[in-house]
Design a protein around this motif. Sequence first.
Motif, PDB file in Angstrom:
ATOM      1  N   VAL A 267       0.841  -1.203   0.000  1.00 43.54           N
ATOM      2  CA  VAL A 267       0.000   0.000   0.000  1.00 43.54           C
ATOM      3  C   VAL A 267       0.876   1.253   0.000  1.00 43.54           C
ATOM      4  O   VAL A 267       0.583   2.243  -0.698  1.00 43.54           O
ATOM      5  N   ALA A 268       1.974   1.241   0.769  1.00 43.57           N
ATOM      6  CA  ALA A 268       2.887   2.387   0.782  1.00 43.57           C
ATOM      7  C   ALA A 268       3.503   2.613  -0.597  1.00 43.57           C
ATOM      8  O   ALA A 268       3.667   3.758  -1.041  1.00 43.57           O
ATOM      9  N   GLU A 269       3.857   1.538  -1.292  1.00 41.20           N
ATOM     10  CA  GLU A 269       4.417   1.667  -2.637  1.00 41.20           C
ATOM     11  C   GLU A 269       3.375   2.231  -3.604  1.00 41.20           C
ATOM     12  O   GLU A 269       3.693   3.086  -4.448  1.00 41.20           O
ATOM     13  N   LEU A 270       2.141   1.780  -3.488  1.00 38.23           N
ATOM     14  CA  LEU A 270       1.075   2.337  -4.317  1.00 38.23           C
ATOM     15  C   LEU A 270       0.898   3.830  -4.043  1.00 38.23           C
ATOM     16  O   LEU A 270       0.660   4.615  -4.973  1.00 38.23           O
ATOM     17  N   ALA A 271       1.028   4.224  -2.767  1.00 44.03           N
ATOM     18  CA  ALA A 271       0.874   5.630  -2.413  1.00 44.03           C
ATOM     19  C   ALA A 271       2.004   6.481  -2.984  1.00 44.03           C
ATOM     20  O   ALA A 271       1.804   7.654  -3.302  1.00 44.03           O
ATOM     21  N   VAL A 272       3.222   5.909  -3.110  1.00 48.24           N
ATOM     22  CA  VAL A 272       4.338   6.627  -3.728  1.00 48.24           C
ATOM     23  C   VAL A 272       4.117   6.768  -5.231  1.00 48.24           C
ATOM     24  O   VAL A 272       4.367   7.817  -5.827  1.00 48.24           O
ATOM     25  N   ARG A 273       3.613   5.727  -5.866  1.00 48.77           N
ATOM     26  CA  ARG A 273       3.463   5.703  -7.322  1.00 48.77           C
ATOM     27  C   ARG A 273       2.232   6.492  -7.797  1.00 48.77           C
ATOM     28  O   ARG A 273       2.252   7.097  -8.875  1.00 48.77           O
ATOM     29  N   TYR A 274       1.173   6.455  -6.998  1.00 44.97           N
ATOM     30  CA  TYR A 274      -0.075   7.081  -7.419  1.00 44.97           C
ATOM     31  C   TYR A 274      -0.475   8.131  -6.380  1.00 44.97           C
ATOM     32  O   TYR A 274       0.347   8.563  -5.585  1.00 44.97           O
ATOM     33  N   ARG A 275      -1.713   8.542  -6.412  1.00 43.63           N
ATOM     34  CA  ARG A 275      -2.166   9.563  -5.463  1.00 43.63           C
ATOM     35  C   ARG A 275      -2.346   8.946  -4.084  1.00 43.63           C
ATOM     36  O   ARG A 275      -3.263   8.160  -3.848  1.00 43.63           O
ATOM     37  N   GLY A 276      -1.464   9.306  -3.172  1.00 45.69           N
ATOM     38  CA  GLY A 276      -1.423   8.658  -1.862  1.00 45.69           C
ATOM     39  C   GLY A 276      -2.695   8.799  -1.069  1.00 45.69           C
ATOM     40  O   GLY A 276      -3.118   7.853  -0.391  1.00 45.69           O
ATOM     41  N   SER A 277      -3.334   9.970  -1.136  1.00 45.85           N
ATOM     42  CA  SER A 277      -4.545  10.178  -0.337  1.00 45.85           C
ATOM     43  C   SER A 277      -5.654   9.221  -0.745  1.00 45.85           C
ATOM     44  O   SER A 277      -6.352   8.662   0.108  1.00 45.85           O
ATOM     45  N   THR A 278      -5.807   8.994  -2.035  1.00 45.70           N
ATOM     46  CA  THR A 278      -6.849   8.082  -2.508  1.00 45.70           C
ATOM     47  C   THR A 278      -6.568   6.654  -2.067  1.00 45.70           C
ATOM     48  O   THR A 278      -7.481   5.929  -1.631  1.00 45.70           O
ATOM     49  N   VAL A 279      -5.316   6.242  -2.144  1.00 47.80           N
ATOM     50  CA  VAL A 279      -4.932   4.896  -1.716  1.00 47.80           C
ATOM     51  C   VAL A 279      -5.253   4.700  -0.235  1.00 47.80           C
ATOM     52  O   VAL A 279      -5.809   3.670   0.172  1.00 47.80           O
ATOM     53  N   ILE A 280      -4.922   5.685   0.578  1.00 45.05           N
ATOM     54  CA  ILE A 280      -5.165   5.582   2.022  1.00 45.05           C
ATOM     55  C   ILE A 280      -6.661   5.544   2.324  1.00 45.05           C
ATOM     56  O   ILE A 280      -7.130   4.735   3.140  1.00 45.05           O
ATOM     57  N   VAL A 281      -7.424   6.402   1.684  1.00 40.56           N
ATOM     58  CA  VAL A 281      -8.870   6.465   1.943  1.00 40.56           C
ATOM     59  C   VAL A 281      -9.542   5.140   1.594  1.00 40.56           C
ATOM     60  O   VAL A 281     -10.349   4.616   2.376  1.00 40.56           O
TER      61      VAL A 281
END
Length: 405
Positions: A267-281
């Motif tokens: 999930v952290a890697e996805l947040a670095v690659r894409y929009r982190g706020s959306t990944v977290i939400v």
Amino acid sequence: MPRQSASLITALLTFVLVANLVPLMTVPTVLPDLQARWHLTAGQAGWIGSIYFAGYAIAAPILASLSDRIDGRWVLAGSSLAGAAASIAFGICADGFWLAFALRFVSGAAMAGVHMPGLKMLADRTLGPAQLRSAGIYTSSYALGNAGSALIAGVVQSLLDWRAPFVVGGIVTLLALPALALLRPAPRQAAKEETPAHPVMLRRNRALVAYIVGFAGNTWEVFAIRVWFVACLAWTLRLPGNDIDLPNLGVVSGLAALAGVPVSIAVAELAVRYRGSTVIVVTALLSVLVCLGLAATAGGNVFVVLALLVLLQVTSFADVGALGAGAVAATHAAERGRAFGIYATVGFASGFAGPAVVGLVLERLGGTESPDAWAGAFLVMGVGSAVTAAAVWFGRSDQRPSGGR
């Protein structure tokens, strides 16, 4: 002297963090024994389970800020020694609520001198995308230490007695010292970087506020399920038709927490690659749904409840790496100790409150033998991820963090 590689720095500091986390889950793992031996109410059990996080929250601003002024290696070394001593003393001396309460408070305070100061040391020694990835790995490794703690405590308890896991946990914590000895001082330029004209002011740093509140929601849920996982599963197994063979329940809890480590890193890697706020939400809302599922099935089929409990261990922790990386990106290098102190204080104050509030809800709604009480408990846990989702969504930025500041 050449700079150490980001991978080596991350490995050393991650090992220090994990070693210091080994005593963390000793109390939740042996909680049913403590309740029976010391005749604890659900509320008292919740306090012993959560006071660790109050100690952390109180000490965090002091020790994290101290790492801005002196070599963080000394902060981590002294805190590791204090944590080891408190855990060993618990195993040898604890004989009731108040001494257990005091020693767990000291253990939590000691952890405050390792967790965020270690993250600051990591951020000071890495740059660019490697900094964000290292921060994600380091913060995600909290689950590795958490899981390792539950596994070690469960195995040691099954082989010896309830006191042994505390002694073993304290001894393992001491292994952090040789790892710290291998870590070189921070680059001179990082230590001398000037304080910016506008230091951290929460009202001006919307992104940092979002990550702080988001982390508070995360710790509320994570520590609530960590503390009450074994008790809930033990009750479920006692219900008619639910008697199945399982390993030591502390081991089950540890394995479930361990599953959260690769998920959090991903999930952290996805947040670095894409929009982190959306990944977290999205991740946080998924965890809310799991809590609702547990509330609806409390006291039901053991296979359904067990699957959801394991899933909650994973989803509750899945966004912690992304939150930590976001907080690193939202702060300036010269402000990190103070900023991480705020981040940790608010987060672990919430982590302290979560298990205690769950214990009080259980007590008010009928105790740990009541399906309605457990349903209420899981609804309370789910509030944490709901807060995380709301905070990060409303604090989101149109730009992705770049790190390395």
